[in-house]
Design a protein around this motif. Structure first.
Motif, mmCIF file in Angstrom:
data_model
loop_
_atom_site.group_PDB
_atom_site.id
_atom_site.type_symbol
_atom_site.label_atom_id
_atom_site.label_comp_id
_atom_site.label_asym_id
_atom_site.label_seq_id
_atom_site.Cartn_x
_atom_site.Cartn_y
_atom_site.Cartn_z
ATOM 1 N N PHE A 224 0.831 -1.211 0.000
ATOM 2 C CA PHE A 224 0.000 0.000 0.000
ATOM 3 C C PHE A 224 0.861 1.254 0.000
ATOM 4 N N HIS A 225 1.869 1.280 0.882
ATOM 5 C CA HIS A 225 2.693 2.477 0.997
ATOM 6 C C HIS A 225 3.641 2.643 -0.182
ATOM 7 N N THR A 226 4.026 1.562 -0.809
ATOM 8 C CA THR A 226 4.940 1.655 -1.939
ATOM 9 C C THR A 226 4.224 2.061 -3.220
ATOM 10 N N LEU A 227 3.027 1.534 -3.445
ATOM 11 C CA LEU A 227 2.368 1.735 -4.736
ATOM 12 C C LEU A 227 1.236 2.744 -4.716
ATOM 13 N N TRP A 228 0.495 2.821 -3.626
ATOM 14 C CA TRP A 228 -0.736 3.617 -3.674
ATOM 15 C C TRP A 228 -0.767 4.810 -2.740
ATOM 16 N N HIS A 229 0.056 4.827 -1.714
ATOM 17 C CA HIS A 229 0.035 5.971 -0.816
ATOM 18 C C HIS A 229 0.793 7.119 -1.460
ATOM 19 N N PRO A 230 0.281 8.363 -1.389
ATOM 20 C CA PRO A 230 0.913 9.482 -2.098
ATOM 21 C C PRO A 230 2.360 9.739 -1.710
ATOM 22 N N ALA B 163 -5.869 -16.390 -2.488
ATOM 23 C CA ALA B 163 -5.854 -16.283 -3.949
ATOM 24 C C ALA B 163 -6.073 -14.835 -4.391
ATOM 25 N N LEU B 164 -6.942 -14.129 -3.680
ATOM 26 C CA LEU B 164 -7.170 -12.712 -3.993
ATOM 27 C C LEU B 164 -5.912 -11.886 -3.724
ATOM 28 N N VAL B 165 -5.220 -12.212 -2.631
ATOM 29 C CA VAL B 165 -3.972 -11.508 -2.325
ATOM 30 C C VAL B 165 -2.934 -11.774 -3.416
ATOM 31 N N GLY B 166 -2.855 -13.011 -3.882
ATOM 32 C CA GLY B 166 -1.927 -13.337 -4.956
ATOM 33 C C GLY B 166 -2.243 -12.580 -6.232
ATOM 34 N N PHE B 167 -3.531 -12.468 -6.554
ATOM 35 C CA PHE B 167 -3.930 -11.701 -7.741
ATOM 36 C C PHE B 167 -3.602 -10.221 -7.554
ATOM 37 N N ALA B 168 -3.808 -9.709 -6.316
ATOM 38 C CA ALA B 168 -3.482 -8.304 -6.038
ATOM 39 C C ALA B 168 -1.983 -8.058 -6.182
ATOM 40 N N LEU B 169 -1.160 -9.036 -5.762
ATOM 41 C CA LEU B 169 0.293 -8.892 -5.898
ATOM 42 C C LEU B 169 0.704 -8.820 -7.358
ATOM 43 N N LEU B 170 0.119 -9.656 -8.195
ATOM 44 C CA LEU B 170 0.423 -9.632 -9.630
ATOM 45 C C LEU B 170 0.018 -8.294 -10.241
ATOM 46 N N THR B 171 -1.183 -7.830 -9.894
ATOM 47 C CA THR B 171 -1.667 -6.555 -10.424
ATOM 48 C C THR B 171 -0.788 -5.406 -9.953
ATOM 49 N N ALA B 172 -0.398 -5.453 -8.674
ATOM 50 C CA ALA B 172 0.440 -4.388 -8.121
ATOM 51 C C ALA B 172 1.801 -4.344 -8.806
ATOM 52 N N THR B 173 2.363 -5.504 -9.109
ATOM 53 C CA THR B 173 3.664 -5.552 -9.771
ATOM 54 C C THR B 173 3.591 -4.915 -11.153
ATOM 55 N N VAL B 174 2.564 -5.251 -11.897
ATOM 56 C CA VAL B 174 2.396 -4.661 -13.233
ATOM 57 C C VAL B 174 2.190 -3.157 -13.122
ATOM 58 N N TRP C 133 3.216 -1.171 -10.785
ATOM 59 C CA TRP C 133 4.465 -0.536 -10.355
ATOM 60 C C TRP C 133 5.379 -0.283 -11.551
ATOM 61 N N VAL C 134 5.516 -1.282 -12.399
ATOM 62 C CA VAL C 134 6.367 -1.131 -13.583
ATOM 63 C C VAL C 134 5.810 -0.058 -14.514
ATOM 64 N N LEU C 135 4.501 -0.061 -14.704
ATOM 65 C CA LEU C 135 3.876 0.907 -15.615
ATOM 66 C C LEU C 135 3.922 2.329 -15.071
ATOM 67 N N GLU C 136 4.087 2.478 -13.757
ATOM 68 C CA GLU C 136 4.161 3.801 -13.161
ATOM 69 C C GLU C 136 5.593 4.335 -13.114
ATOM 70 N N ILE C 137 6.550 3.478 -12.821
ATOM 71 C CA ILE C 137 7.907 3.948 -12.567
ATOM 72 C C ILE C 137 8.609 4.379 -13.841
ATOM 73 N N TYR C 138 8.392 3.696 -14.955
ATOM 74 C CA TYR C 138 9.137 4.027 -16.164
ATOM 75 C C TYR C 138 8.675 5.327 -16.831
ATOM 76 N N PRO C 139 7.392 5.682 -16.833
ATOM 77 C CA PRO C 139 7.038 7.036 -17.294
ATOM 78 C C PRO C 139 7.672 8.134 -16.448
ATOM 79 N N ALA C 140 7.799 7.903 -15.127
ATOM 80 C CA ALA C 140 8.467 8.884 -14.265
ATOM 81 C C ALA C 140 9.929 9.044 -14.660
ATOM 82 N N LEU C 141 10.590 7.934 -14.983
ATOM 83 C CA LEU C 141 11.983 8.003 -15.431
ATOM 84 C C LEU C 141 12.089 8.734 -16.763
ATOM 85 N N THR C 142 11.111 8.517 -17.628
ATOM 86 C CA THR C 142 11.118 9.202 -18.924
ATOM 87 C C THR C 142 11.009 10.705 -18.751
ATOM 88 N N ARG C 143 10.115 11.153 -17.870
ATOM 89 C CA ARG C 143 9.960 12.596 -17.635
ATOM 90 C C ARG C 143 11.260 13.198 -17.095
#
Length: 292
Positions: free
Chosen positions: A21-27, A138-149, A151-161
């Protein structure tokens, strides 16, 4: 005693969910595990003899390491929840050898199968609360997969900017605009645009703190190397005759001061001036500050 062991597993799972939560979604992104792993790997890379090459690998490797730790802790946490109740509280398929294995091994196996949402069905929960807990994993596992994707989709646009701003500053430095160029309508627009980009990078460092541990490669694409020139441009604008250029210069200077404050508070802990913080930022990324 059985419930105390299960509560230890619950604590491990909750610790990972809090870190997610704190790594991906908390401001403000104050993740404990992720921040510790990335900081430690960055410091080790800086001490390595192959420092330039190692610094370039820290960011991607640290993200993989963090995701791996999240997955391992979640699997072990749920295994510990199941462990005291294995095999009595579970139903085994006929012919299964699960009951002949150590209870901890069966618990890890069940946790791994469940978190991966495979659902093989050779070990199924029998008691009511376990029948609710297993789908929750199983829901936690699905949330982990979604969170990983995510995270990657968020961090690389920031690096591009960040790298776009760095390359723009490097091109400006190569062009060497004169005082007459800056003290104009185009100069005011230029300084105002740079201020906006600096603010975006400042927000990225706040929301995606992991971006700090990505090395930018060449000097012309390294923000750490060219921020000193941005300070010089801001001062040049503040000394202009046109009021709109002076205003834009003040905006750029304020944005740079704000960025330096974030870098100092969250990463460098120098408690210095803007120039000193930017010099420390460049040194931490194995770069030299570009001179005006």
């Amino acid at each position: 005693m059985e419930w105390l062991v299960s509560l230890v597993g619950v604590g491990l799972v909750l610790a990972v969910l809090r870190d997610l939560f704190h790594t991906l979604w908390h401001p403000t992104r104050h993740g404990g595990i992720s921040r510790f792993v990335m900081t430690s790997m960055w410091r080790l890379a800086r001490r390595s003899r192959l420092r330039p090459r190692m610094l370039g690998l820290v960011g991607p490797l640290a993200m993989v390491t963090v995701v791996g730790l999240w997955a391992v802790i979640i699997i072990l946490g749920w295994a510990i929840i199941y462990w005291p109740h294995m095999p009595g509280a579970f139903t085994l398929t006929p012919g299964s050898r699960a009951a002949q294995q150590p209870a901890l091994l069966d618990s890890v196996y069940l946790s791994l199968v469940t978190v991966a949402t495979l659902g093989l069905g050779d070990i199924t929960p029998g008691e009511g609360w376990l029948r609710l807990a297993s789908p929750l994993e199983a829901l936690v596992g699905f949330a982990l997969l979604t969170a990983t994707v995510s995270w990657v989709l968020e961090i690389y646009p920031a690096l591009t900017r960040r790298r776009v701003l760095a390359i723009r500053l490097a091109l400006l430095h190569r062009s060497a605009p004169t005082t007459e160029h800056i003290d104009s309508v185009a100069g005011a627009a230029l300084l105002d645009g740079l201020a906006t980009e600096v603010v975006r990078v400042r927000i990225d460092f706040t929301q995606y703190a992991e971006a700090y541990y990505f090395h930018d490669g060449e000097d012309h694409s390294s923000l750490a190397a060219v921020l000193g020139y941005a300070v010089a441009l801001a001062r040049q604008g503040q000394a202009a005759r046109r009021p709109d250029v002076r205003l834009a210069g003040d905006l750029l200077a304020g944005a740079l001061d704000d960025l330096a404050t974030i870098l100092d508070q969250r990463f460098l802990h120098l408690d210095g001036t803007t120039t000193e913080v930017f010099a420390a930022y460049a040194a931490d990324h194995d770069r030299k500050v570009t001179q005006p």
